[in-house]
Design a protein around this motif. Structure first.
Motif, mmCIF file in Angstrom:
data_model
loop_
_atom_site.group_PDB
_atom_site.id
_atom_site.type_symbol
_atom_site.label_atom_id
_atom_site.label_comp_id
_atom_site.label_asym_id
_atom_site.label_seq_id
_atom_site.Cartn_x
_atom_site.Cartn_y
_atom_site.Cartn_z
ATOM 1 N N TRP A 14 62.011 40.622 59.345
ATOM 2 C CA TRP A 14 62.272 39.237 59.750
ATOM 3 C C TRP A 14 63.614 38.778 59.214
ATOM 4 N N ARG A 15 64.283 37.936 60.005
ATOM 5 C CA ARG A 15 65.506 37.276 59.548
ATOM 6 C C ARG A 15 65.566 35.896 60.168
ATOM 7 N N ASN A 16 66.226 34.970 59.478
ATOM 8 C CA ASN A 16 66.352 33.624 60.027
ATOM 9 C C ASN A 16 67.513 33.561 61.019
ATOM 10 N N TRP A 17 67.706 32.396 61.635
ATOM 11 C CA TRP A 17 68.717 32.222 62.682
ATOM 12 C C TRP A 17 70.114 32.564 62.185
ATOM 13 N N GLN A 21 68.740 34.922 55.374
ATOM 14 C CA GLN A 21 67.427 35.121 54.759
ATOM 15 C C GLN A 21 66.723 36.251 55.516
ATOM 16 N N ARG A 22 66.288 37.289 54.773
ATOM 17 C CA ARG A 22 65.671 38.452 55.402
ATOM 18 C C ARG A 22 64.487 38.921 54.574
ATOM 19 N N ILE A 53 55.822 30.254 58.849
ATOM 20 C CA ILE A 53 57.192 30.227 59.379
ATOM 21 C C ILE A 53 57.175 29.734 60.815
ATOM 22 N N GLY A 56 62.537 29.828 62.304
ATOM 23 C CA GLY A 56 63.521 30.393 61.388
ATOM 24 C C GLY A 56 64.882 29.734 61.427
ATOM 25 N N GLN A 69 53.708 36.957 55.795
ATOM 26 C CA GLN A 69 54.246 35.900 56.660
ATOM 27 C C GLN A 69 53.204 35.496 57.697
#
Length: 445
Positions: A14-17, A21-22, A53, A56, A69
């Motif tokens: 997972w990573r944010n936009w 953050q990963r 979440i 993201g 998550q």
């Protein structure tokens, strides 16, 4: 049972936009409040931590899972719309989808931020806001929440039922429970008359109050290395007065070519050759000219953001905003900095939400940005320091360096929120490293 519920199963990347953050952790996608309850009670029995979440869009680590998550993509869709405009939606419904669906039924949200790809629950958890001296953040439009507690209890709360939980969970940081549905107060669909054009920072600071209250929703962007600003003024109008949207070619040119493609080129050139940033900033300030149009509200509130960035945003007392901006400009001019992104300035009305950055006072929001995959360094440090001098409060979903001790001094109801968190989640099932920092580790440590 939850599809794919295996807290020890294979990890999901997972990573944010923004990409800052990963995580690689097991992930679950419950489709109902009961399934969320099953996830939480299973995790609690195993001594695991779960982080909900949305889409993201936060830059901070508020949504970063350090164990399991919980995605809310299957908790989406409109459940009901009452005759008085109260709309109940699944927590994973994006603001973009909600705006479109409401318009089809003759309704609009009162105010929106300039990005609408967040989920409703994620936007609420972080204190998302728009602009307008008379208008609060998204949390002020909430009338009810369906909240699943770490114990597995499903709590329906509003101003009459469990009011202390409802009051705090409107900006809950995902720390009190998992929001699975939200009831919002919509209003009859309306239009916005948008007028945009150039201005100067000197004029904005000299007549700040007059400028920022000259229309219902006002914001401006200051381009560092210059005195130039881009001013946006939106006035609310009945739909009966008609629409006058931008021609498609003009909207595509302004929003896709100039605001995104050309600006992406400016940012890329500045990263390769930092000395080019000041002249490129002057180019960017001149690129967007005057324009005016009238369209459905949610289409005017929102801007396309294709150039990825990192952001810090502070809510400062509204009366202090001109001095904060003047000092930010002074510090910028005194330093050898290369700042390609503009500084965004908006207003929000005071509210009564314990961890809302606007709790108890009218605020001006001041946001700084840097390109994604770069170090914000001294530029963000400068904004944080200057905003801190007037008791500024950070946006929970954006980068900041404050901890619980500093935040306690800035939020009069901070300990009230923390005590509620400790009561509802004594084992720390919903916490992560970010929440341990900003709220304190709580009873579970």
């Amino acid at each position: 049972m939850v599809e794919g519920l295996d807290l020890s199963g294979p990890s999901r990347r997972w990573r944010n936009w923004a990409g800052n953050q990963r995580a690689d952790v097991p992930a679950v996608q419950p489709a109902s409040a009961d399934e969320v309850a099953h996830v939480l009670t299973t995790a609690a029995a195993a001594g695991r931590r779960v982080r909900p979440i949305g889409s993201g869009h936060s830059f901070s680590a508020i949504g970063l899972p350090d164990d399991v998550q919980l995605g809310c993509g299957r908790l989406a869709g409109i459940r009901s719309i009452e005759p008085d405009g109260r709309v109940t939606v699944g927590a994973g419904t994006t603001l973009h989808r909600l705006g479109t669906e409401l318009l089809r039924r003759g309704w609009s949200l009162t105010n929106l931020g300039d990005i609408d790809r967040q989920t409703v629950a994620g936007a609420l958890a972080t204190g998302t806001h728009g602009t307008g001296a008379r208008f609060g953040g998204l949390a002020t439009q909430v009338r009810g929440l369906e909240l699943v507690l770490p114990s597995g209890e499903v709590l329906d709360c509003d101003a009459q039922r469990h009011p202390e939980v409802f009051g705090a969970a409107r900006v809950g940081l995902g720390a009190l429970g998992v929001v699975t549905a939200v009831t919002l107060q919509a209003e009859p669909a309306f239009a916005l008359r948008a007028v945009e054009g150039p201005g100067t920072l000197a004029a904005a600071l000299e007549g700040f109050e007059e400028l920022m209250t000259s229309a219902d929703h006002v914001e401006f962007y200051w381009f560092p290395h210059t005195d130039a600003t881009l001013l946006k003024c939106n006035t609310r109008l009945p739909l009966a007065e008609g629409l006058d949207p931008l021609p498609r070619w003009r909207a595509a040119w302004d929003d896709e070519v100039v605001a995104n493609a050309a600006f992406a080129g400016v940012v890329a050139a500045g990263r390769r050759v930092p000395a080019l940033v000041p002249p490129l900033a002057r180019f960017s300030a001149r690129a967007l000219g005057r324009r005016a149009w009238t369209d459905h509200a949610h289409r005017v509130f929102v801007s396309r953001r294709r150039v990825r960035f990192l952001e810090m945003e502070y809510a400062v007392p509204r009366s202090d905003a001109p001095a904060v901006l003047a000092e930010l400009r002074r510090v910028h001019e005194a330093g050898d900095w290369r700042t390609a992104f503009p500084v965004e300035v908006r207003l929000a009305a005071a509210d009564d939400v314990p961890l809302s950055p606007a709790v108890g006072r009218d605020v001006a929001w001041i946001a700084a940005h840097v390109p994604a995959r770069t170090e914000p360094g001294r530029w963000f440090d400068a904004l944080e320091s200057i905003a801190g001098e007037v008791g500024g409060r950070p946006h929970w979903g954006k980068l900041h360096g404050l901890d619980a001790a500093a935040l306690r001094a800035r939020y009069p109801r901070f300990d009230e929120f923390v005590a509620l968190r400790d009561r509802l989640d004594p084992a720390g099932v919903l916490t992560n490293g970010y929440l341990d920092r900003v709220l304190g580790p709580g009873a579970h440590r």
